[in-house]
Design a protein around this motif. Structure first.
Motif, short mmCIF file in Angstrom:
data_model
loop_
_atom_site.label_atom_id
_atom_site.label_comp_id
_atom_site.label_asym_id
_atom_site.label_seq_id
_atom_site.Cartn_x
_atom_site.Cartn_y
_atom_site.Cartn_z
N GLU A 211 4.20 38.87 33.29
CA GLU A 211 5.46 38.19 32.97
C GLU A 211 5.24 36.82 32.33
OE1 GLU A 211 4.74 39.49 35.84
OE2 GLU A 211 6.18 41.12 36.19
N SER A 212 4.00 36.34 32.29
CA SER A 212 3.75 35.02 31.72
C SER A 212 4.06 34.97 30.23
CB SER A 212 2.29 34.61 31.96
OG SER A 212 1.40 35.46 31.28
N VAL A 213 4.01 36.12 29.54
CA VAL A 213 4.33 36.11 28.11
C VAL A 213 5.80 35.78 27.91
CG1 VAL A 213 2.48 37.73 27.56
CG2 VAL A 213 4.74 38.62 28.11
N VAL A 214 6.66 36.24 28.82
CA VAL A 214 8.08 35.91 28.74
C VAL A 214 8.31 34.46 29.13
CG1 VAL A 214 10.40 36.61 29.44
CG2 VAL A 214 8.59 38.31 29.29
N SER A 215 7.52 33.95 30.07
CA SER A 215 7.64 32.55 30.46
C SER A 215 7.29 31.62 29.29
CB SER A 215 6.73 32.27 31.66
OG SER A 215 6.85 30.93 32.09
N LYS A 216 6.30 32.01 28.49
CA LYS A 216 5.97 31.20 27.31
C LYS A 216 7.11 31.20 26.30
CE LYS A 216 0.95 31.93 27.63
NZ LYS A 216 -0.24 32.51 26.97
N LEU A 217 7.80 32.33 26.15
CA LEU A 217 8.93 32.38 25.24
C LEU A 217 10.07 31.50 25.73
CD1 LEU A 217 10.23 33.68 22.74
CD2 LEU A 217 11.09 35.48 24.23
N VAL A 274 9.82 28.92 35.65
CA VAL A 274 10.19 27.93 34.64
C VAL A 274 9.17 26.80 34.67
CG1 VAL A 274 11.96 26.31 33.87
CG2 VAL A 274 12.61 28.49 34.91
N GLY A 275 8.48 26.59 33.56
CA GLY A 275 7.51 25.52 33.47
C GLY A 275 6.17 25.84 34.07
N ALA A 276 5.88 27.11 34.34
CA ALA A 276 4.59 27.50 34.90
C ALA A 276 4.29 28.92 34.46
CB ALA A 276 4.58 27.39 36.41
N THR A 277 3.05 29.34 34.63
CA THR A 277 2.65 30.67 34.23
C THR A 277 2.47 31.61 35.41
OG1 THR A 277 0.33 29.98 34.24
CG2 THR A 277 1.52 29.83 32.14
N SER A 278 2.60 31.12 36.62
CA SER A 278 2.46 31.97 37.80
C SER A 278 3.57 31.62 38.78
CB SER A 278 1.09 31.77 38.46
OG SER A 278 0.91 30.42 38.86
N LYS A 279 3.96 32.61 39.56
CA LYS A 279 5.04 32.44 40.51
C LYS A 279 4.50 31.80 41.80
CE LYS A 279 7.44 36.56 38.86
NZ LYS A 279 7.96 37.89 39.22
N ASN A 280 5.23 30.81 42.30
CA ASN A 280 4.93 30.24 43.60
C ASN A 280 6.21 29.63 44.16
OD1 ASN A 280 4.97 27.25 42.85
ND2 ASN A 280 3.45 28.05 41.41
N ALA A 281 6.15 29.23 45.40
CA ALA A 281 7.36 28.79 46.08
C ALA A 281 7.92 27.49 45.51
CB ALA A 281 7.07 28.62 47.57
N MET A 282 7.11 26.72 44.81
CA MET A 282 7.56 25.41 44.32
C MET A 282 8.16 25.47 42.92
SD MET A 282 6.82 23.63 46.90
CE MET A 282 7.18 22.01 46.23
N VAL A 283 8.15 26.64 42.29
CA VAL A 283 8.61 26.76 40.91
C VAL A 283 9.89 27.60 40.89
CG1 VAL A 283 8.05 27.58 38.60
CG2 VAL A 283 6.27 26.55 40.02
N PRO A 284 10.96 27.12 40.28
CA PRO A 284 12.18 27.94 40.20
C PRO A 284 11.98 29.12 39.27
CG PRO A 284 12.42 25.93 38.92
CD PRO A 284 11.13 25.80 39.66
N LEU A 285 12.74 30.19 39.53
CA LEU A 285 12.65 31.41 38.74
C LEU A 285 13.94 31.62 37.96
CD1 LEU A 285 11.04 33.85 41.35
CD2 LEU A 285 9.89 32.52 39.57
N GLN A 286 13.79 32.19 36.78
CA GLN A 286 14.93 32.55 35.94
C GLN A 286 14.83 34.03 35.60
OE1 GLN A 286 17.51 30.89 35.15
NE2 GLN A 286 17.06 28.70 35.22
N THR A 287 15.97 34.68 35.50
CA THR A 287 16.01 36.10 35.17
C THR A 287 16.30 36.25 33.68
OG1 THR A 287 16.80 36.65 37.39
CG2 THR A 287 17.09 38.30 35.68
N ILE A 288 15.43 36.96 32.99
CA ILE A 288 15.56 37.15 31.55
C ILE A 288 15.58 38.65 31.27
CG2 ILE A 288 14.45 36.82 29.31
CD1 ILE A 288 13.36 34.22 30.24
N ASN A 289 16.48 39.04 30.38
CA ASN A 289 16.57 40.43 29.95
C ASN A 289 15.77 40.58 28.65
OD1 ASN A 289 17.22 43.05 29.45
ND2 ASN A 289 19.45 42.76 29.46
N THR A 290 14.77 41.44 28.67
CA THR A 290 13.91 41.62 27.50
C THR A 290 14.42 42.70 26.56
OG1 THR A 290 12.51 43.24 28.64
CG2 THR A 290 11.92 40.91 28.86
N LYS A 291 15.66 43.11 26.73
CA LYS A 291 16.20 44.19 25.90
C LYS A 291 16.26 43.81 24.44
CE LYS A 291 20.34 47.06 25.39
NZ LYS A 291 21.71 47.34 25.90
N ASN A 292 16.60 42.55 24.15
CA ASN A 292 16.76 42.11 22.76
C ASN A 292 15.61 41.24 22.28
OD1 ASN A 292 19.24 43.44 22.47
ND2 ASN A 292 20.37 41.68 23.28
#
Length: 478
Positions: A211-217, A274-292
């Motif tokens: 999922e890090s490729v989507v985080s970079k976008l 958001v603002g990181a390449t790996s998930k952890n408890a200190m980083v907020p998460l956003q939901t992105i739809n990769t359909k488009n």
């Protein structure tokens, strides 16, 4: 007696009051917490032109209920912030007005407009200004991108739903795969994320999560989810994800990553940090739809030519209609004949290839194409060095023979257009070191003899021409 307008404004400024321009320009501020009405909500107006928000008022009531009436001095004055308050002069101590200017509301962003995307022939014409050759690849990518954004702009409630067309770009190293995608994203003004497939692992064992490729976008779109969901993701070195042969350990960076990318390519809801390449408890998460989101995968696919040759040489090598085994050895564009079966034999799983319906190749750069790369694009290498020397008020020229010699040396390196800069840097080092020493030099001409190390560059002073110097590469102007 009516006052003049200028005099009225002068008196208003001297009194400390804000001009009464109506509620549309100013808003009230809480006297205690200093928050404006737009953040704190409706204000309660008290005697003396004091405004307090409902939250601070409730806190005051709770404090009185809990602690009783505020402490009094002997003269009967209450204490506020440790200072006795004189009610007789309380209104005089308050500011004349508690109003601040309202912040301008941001204009709503216009929705995605299909008319903002140029037609395929216009996209290709713009790519021609930056990318030399690769006519077929530029035509394919122009049509695919145009159709993709037509699909994005189409009404989702229609009877016919258009499927997404991701792309697989195959070409030798230095043929312009990454440069083509980067130029395309800049021309279309859409966010672009370039990821390296070699750093991806199945679940972040060693490298990055899939999922890090989507985080970079998302980072490229300034954390604007709506903008990121219309962006482009280019996954380079996709050939490194081929299935490893004769391996007994778990393939965490090959076939498993291909399977993990399936949901991204097809379209799915993905939670990314958001603002990181790996998930952890200190980083907020956003939901992105990769359909488009348009995915473009690229790779050099080394040794794929051997797979193609093996398929093309299936006929017997004996008899009148026999094919020679070395028939395709000298074909520089053998990748044009690639098929899905060849990619499967290379190590790409069928599910992954099926989600990349558009497969096209880039040609290897010939000598003539390398010469055009040197001088024709807007950001050509020669133009870059001419710009550098122009800052020293020196003209730089390359003869046709010098360009041919550079292209010939670049082809021997077999690294495509990347070899051009390395060669020019080698021969321009001494020139750019020696030129600033003499302010009388007006023009430098690079000759074929200098590139072949049998002579030197031609130096012209301002108004005087000096014959060609037969100097070595290390002592040009001695």
């Amino acid at each position: 007696m009516p006052q003049d307008k200028d005099e009225l404004e002068k008196n208003t400024e001297s009194s400390g009051q804000a001009p009464d321009n109506g509620p549309e320009e100013y808003e009230k501020v809480c006297y205690i917490c200093r928050r404006p009405e737009s953040k704190a909500g409706p204000m309660i107006t008290m005697p003396g032109n004091i405004t307090v928000c409902s939250h601070c008022m409730q806190k005051a009531f709770d404090s009185v209920e809990k602690n009783g009436i505020p402490q009094m001095f002997p003269n009967g004055m209450p204490i506020q912030f440790g200072v006795p308050v004189d009610f007789d002069n309380f209104a005089a101590q308050m500011p004349k007005t508690q109003q601040v200017k309202k912040k301008k509301e941001k204009e709503p962003k216009p929705s995605f407009d299909i008319h903002a995307i140029p037609a395929p022939h216009r996209i290709k014409a713009q790519l021609d200004e930056y990318v030399v050759g690769q006519e077929y690849a530029k035509k394919v990518i122009s049509v695919a991108v145009y159709n993709h954004y037509k699909r994005v702009a189409a009404d989702a409630s229609g009877d016919i739903e258009i499927e997404k067309s991701n792309m697989l770009m195959i070409g030798p190293t230095g043929s312009g795969k990454t440069y083509l995608v980067r130029t395309l994203a800049r021309l279309l003004d859409v966010p672009l994320a370039i990821a390296d497939a070699t750093s991806l692992t199945e679940a972040g064992y060693i490298g990055d999560d899939i999922e890090s490729v989507v985080s970079k976008l998302l980072a490229a779109a300034d954390n604007d989810i709506e903008k990121a969901e219309r962006g482009i993701i280019f996954i380079d070195e996709i050939d490194k994800l081929a299935k490893k042969r004769n391996t007994t350990s778990r393939d965490v960076s090959g076939e498993s990553v291909q399977q993990g990318l399936l949901k991204l390519l097809e379209g799915n809801l993905v939670e990314v940090p958001v603002g990181a390449t790996s998930k952890n408890a200190m980083v907020p998460l956003q939901t992105i739809n990769t359909k488009n989101i348009l995915f473009i995968c690229g790779g050099a696919f080394p040794d794929l030519e051997e797979v193609i040759k093996e398929r093309l040489n299936k006929q017997s090598s004996m008899g009148f209609r026999a094919d020679l085994k070395d028939k395709y050895d000298k074909d520089p564009n053998l990748l044009r004949q690639v098929t899905v079966e060849d990619l499967r034999a290379f190590g790409m799983i069928p599910e992954f290839i099926g989600r990349l319906p558009i497969i096209f190749t880039l040609d290897a750069l010939s000598r003539d194409m390398l010469i055009k790369v040197l001088k024709e694009p807007k950001n050509a290498l020669l133009k870059q060095y001419q710009k550098l020397l122009s800052l020293d008020e020196v003209e730089l020229e390359f003869t046709d023979g010098a360009l041919e010699a550079i292209a010939e040396r670049a082809r021997k390196k077999d690294t495509g257009a990347r070899a051009l800069r390395a060669i020019i840097e080698e021969f321009m080092l001494d020139i750019m070191y020696e030129i600033p020493k003499d302010e009388n030099i007006g023009r430098v001409t690079i000759t074929r003899e200098y590139i072949e190390k049998t002579g030197g560059p031609r130096i012209e002073m301002r108004g005087v021409e000096i014959p060609e110097l037969q100097a070595s590469a290390g002592h040009i102007l001695d």
